[in-house]
Design a protein around this motif. Sequence first.
Motif, PDB file in Angstrom:
ATOM      1  N   SER A 216       0.825  -1.204   0.000  1.00 46.97           N
ATOM      2  CA  SER A 216       0.000   0.000   0.000  1.00 46.97           C
ATOM      3  C   SER A 216       0.863   1.259   0.000  1.00 46.97           C
ATOM      4  CB  SER A 216      -0.926  -0.004   1.220  1.00 46.97           C
ATOM      5  OG  SER A 216      -1.697   1.176   1.287  1.00 46.97           O
ATOM      6  N   LEU A 217       1.926   1.263   0.781  1.00 48.54           N
ATOM      7  CA  LEU A 217       2.815   2.427   0.829  1.00 48.54           C
ATOM      8  C   LEU A 217       3.507   2.649  -0.504  1.00 48.54           C
ATOM      9  CD1 LEU A 217       4.443   1.886   4.354  1.00 48.54           C
ATOM     10  CD2 LEU A 217       2.679   3.551   3.745  1.00 48.54           C
ATOM     11  N   ILE A 218       3.936   1.566  -1.121  1.00 45.52           N
ATOM     12  CA  ILE A 218       4.619   1.680  -2.421  1.00 45.52           C
ATOM     13  C   ILE A 218       3.652   2.155  -3.501  1.00 45.52           C
ATOM     14  CG2 ILE A 218       5.751   0.352  -4.254  1.00 45.52           C
ATOM     15  CD1 ILE A 218       6.933  -1.413  -1.984  1.00 45.52           C
ATOM     16  N   ASP A 219       2.447   1.554  -3.526  1.00 44.77           N
ATOM     17  CA  ASP A 219       1.468   1.911  -4.554  1.00 44.77           C
ATOM     18  C   ASP A 219       1.043   3.377  -4.453  1.00 44.77           C
ATOM     19  OD1 ASP A 219       1.545  -0.675  -5.473  1.00 44.77           O
ATOM     20  OD2 ASP A 219      -0.293  -1.306  -4.463  1.00 44.77           O
ATOM     21  N   ASN A 220       1.014   3.914  -3.233  1.00 49.87           N
ATOM     22  CA  ASN A 220       0.537   5.277  -3.032  1.00 49.87           C
ATOM     23  C   ASN A 220       1.674   6.270  -2.776  1.00 49.87           C
ATOM     24  OD1 ASN A 220      -2.569   4.961  -2.939  1.00 49.87           O
ATOM     25  ND2 ASN A 220      -1.850   3.355  -1.572  1.00 49.87           N
ATOM     26  N   ASN A 221       2.911   5.783  -2.945  1.00 50.45           N
ATOM     27  CA  ASN A 221       4.093   6.642  -2.781  1.00 50.45           C
ATOM     28  C   ASN A 221       4.105   7.310  -1.405  1.00 50.45           C
ATOM     29  OD1 ASN A 221       6.540   7.620  -3.790  1.00 50.45           O
ATOM     30  ND2 ASN A 221       5.622   9.536  -4.477  1.00 50.45           N
ATOM     31  N   LEU A 222       3.834   6.520  -0.371  1.00 52.50           N
ATOM     32  CA  LEU A 222       3.796   7.017   1.003  1.00 52.50           C
ATOM     33  C   LEU A 222       4.885   6.328   1.828  1.00 52.50           C
ATOM     34  CD1 LEU A 222      -0.081   6.905   1.548  1.00 52.50           C
ATOM     35  CD2 LEU A 222       1.312   8.927   1.033  1.00 52.50           C
ATOM     36  N   GLY A 223       4.943   6.686   3.112  1.00 53.14           N
ATOM     37  CA  GLY A 223       5.879   6.033   4.017  1.00 53.14           C
ATOM     38  C   GLY A 223       7.327   6.406   3.777  1.00 53.14           C
ATOM     39  N   LYS A 224       7.587   7.635   3.424  1.00 54.09           N
ATOM     40  CA  LYS A 224       8.952   8.056   3.090  1.00 54.09           C
ATOM     41  C   LYS A 224       9.693   8.699   4.261  1.00 54.09           C
ATOM     42  CE  LYS A 224       8.412   8.587  -1.883  1.00 54.09           C
ATOM     43  NZ  LYS A 224       8.629   9.481  -3.035  1.00 54.09           N
ATOM     44  N   GLN A 225       9.036   8.843   5.392  1.00 54.44           N
ATOM     45  CA  GLN A 225       9.705   9.454   6.539  1.00 54.44           C
ATOM     46  C   GLN A 225      10.889   8.588   6.968  1.00 54.44           C
ATOM     47  OE1 GLN A 225       7.149  10.338   9.866  1.00 54.44           O
ATOM     48  NE2 GLN A 225       8.876  10.594  11.274  1.00 54.44           N
ATOM     49  N   ARG A 226      12.028   9.227   7.192  1.00 46.78           N
ATOM     50  CA  ARG A 226      13.234   8.504   7.585  1.00 46.78           C
ATOM     51  C   ARG A 226      13.534   8.733   9.063  1.00 46.78           C
ATOM     52  NH1 ARG A 226      16.238   6.252   3.578  1.00 46.78           N
ATOM     53  NH2 ARG A 226      15.659   6.826   1.444  1.00 46.78           N
ATOM     54  N   PHE A 227      14.261   7.819   9.606  1.00 44.17           N
ATOM     55  CA  PHE A 227      14.689   7.919  11.002  1.00 44.17           C
ATOM     56  C   PHE A 227      15.691   9.051  11.160  1.00 44.17           C
ATOM     57  CE2 PHE A 227      18.027   6.670  14.075  1.00 44.17           C
ATOM     58  CZ  PHE A 227      17.292   6.810  15.241  1.00 44.17           C
ATOM     59  N   THR A 228      15.500   9.855  12.200  1.00 45.82           N
ATOM     60  CA  THR A 228      16.451  10.914  12.534  1.00 45.82           C
ATOM     61  C   THR A 228      16.887  10.768  13.983  1.00 45.82           C
ATOM     62  OG1 THR A 228      14.689  12.436  13.177  1.00 45.82           O
ATOM     63  CG2 THR A 228      15.446  12.540  10.878  1.00 45.82           C
ATOM     64  N   SER A 229      18.105  11.246  14.285  1.00 46.21           N
ATOM     65  CA  SER A 229      18.647  11.134  15.634  1.00 46.21           C
ATOM     66  C   SER A 229      19.559  12.310  15.899  1.00 46.21           C
ATOM     67  CB  SER A 229      19.421   9.819  15.777  1.00 46.21           C
ATOM     68  OG  SER A 229      20.069   9.763  17.027  1.00 46.21           O
TER      69      SER A 229
END
Length: 376
Positions: A216-229
């Motif tokens: 679902s994330l790939i199909d809708n081009n979502l879920g791109k938030q990356r881990f930050t520290s």
Amino acid sequence: MYTLNFDTADFTREYWQKKPIVIKNAFNDFEDPISADELAGLAMEEDISSRIVQTQAQGWNVVQGPFEDYDEYGEDGWQLLVQAVNHWYPESQPLVEAFRFLPDWRFDDLMVSFATPKGGVGPHIDNYDVFIIQGEGKRRWQVGNIGNHQQRGGDKNSPLVDDFEPIIDVVLTKGDVLYIPPGYPHCGETLTLALSYSIGFRAPSQQELLTEMADSLIDNNLGKQRFTSTEEVANKGFVSEQQQQGMMNLLTQLAQDPNQYQTMLGKLLSQNRFELDLNPFEQPISANDVIEAIEDGASIQRIGGLKVLKLEADKQAQLYINGEVVTVAGIDADIVAIIANEHFIDQDSLLKWSQQPALVKLVAQLINQGWFYFSE
């Protein structure tokens, strides 16, 4: 009509997903919804999943359908199993209806088996809940306790397990029901020519949920938030526990956001494992065609096995049907609930609906997809 003779609220409280139980005479005057000959005919069809299990001296042999002839299997020692009979044989739907005290999203299918004396599939464990309803004939069932059961012969690919000490040992006769939760080993042996019915209920696994979420994330081009520290550990090859947890929290955020998971979940839960008997019109019908059919006396009927689901608190005005999203914007919530809950919608209701263009358009869509059909 099939009416259960036990308290379903008590059953769900005391036994559902907890422990197995035998319910004698769960149905009064039980009548088989399908004959052995009709079942054998279904197993000859290419689109229908079927198999024969032969009992042999060294174990069990599985032959996949479809089948052209049954003479070679003899008069004993084999069992025919046909999956999703409710998809293809409408007369079996009333039996399924009796178990709709459990939600549709869990329902898997109605499997029907015809077994000759000494026929069976061997001791095994299912990863789903199952109700076994006995029709014609007699079968002996043994159920073991949940625990660490080894696969038969040490074969990691075998669905069978070693023999077990039974906590239930019973002969089922017509109208009896045996309920078995996931994880309990069980084995059936046929005593006389017999028809039996298995109604299964499944829930998604972690693998299925993660796979569907990723797709679902790939199909809708979502879920791109990356881990930050903001704090980094100096040790070169070291990943701190805090950082590990921070990365996994990205998945937790997705799982806690309905906007991210609801559509995915609705599509996943409304899918079927087995083929449906879809029958769309060759030429799409129009809204006017729908109105004319209703005025001529038509009702509409859902095809067997079709799941129509509505998610609570879904703000997107959607139904989920057969793994697809159907918009119901502008349609009253009570009517949406009827479409999700009822397999049959009569002409009187449809006449009222025909005054609402959005509803007529939806009915046309349901029929053009082959999910519903006109009936008298």
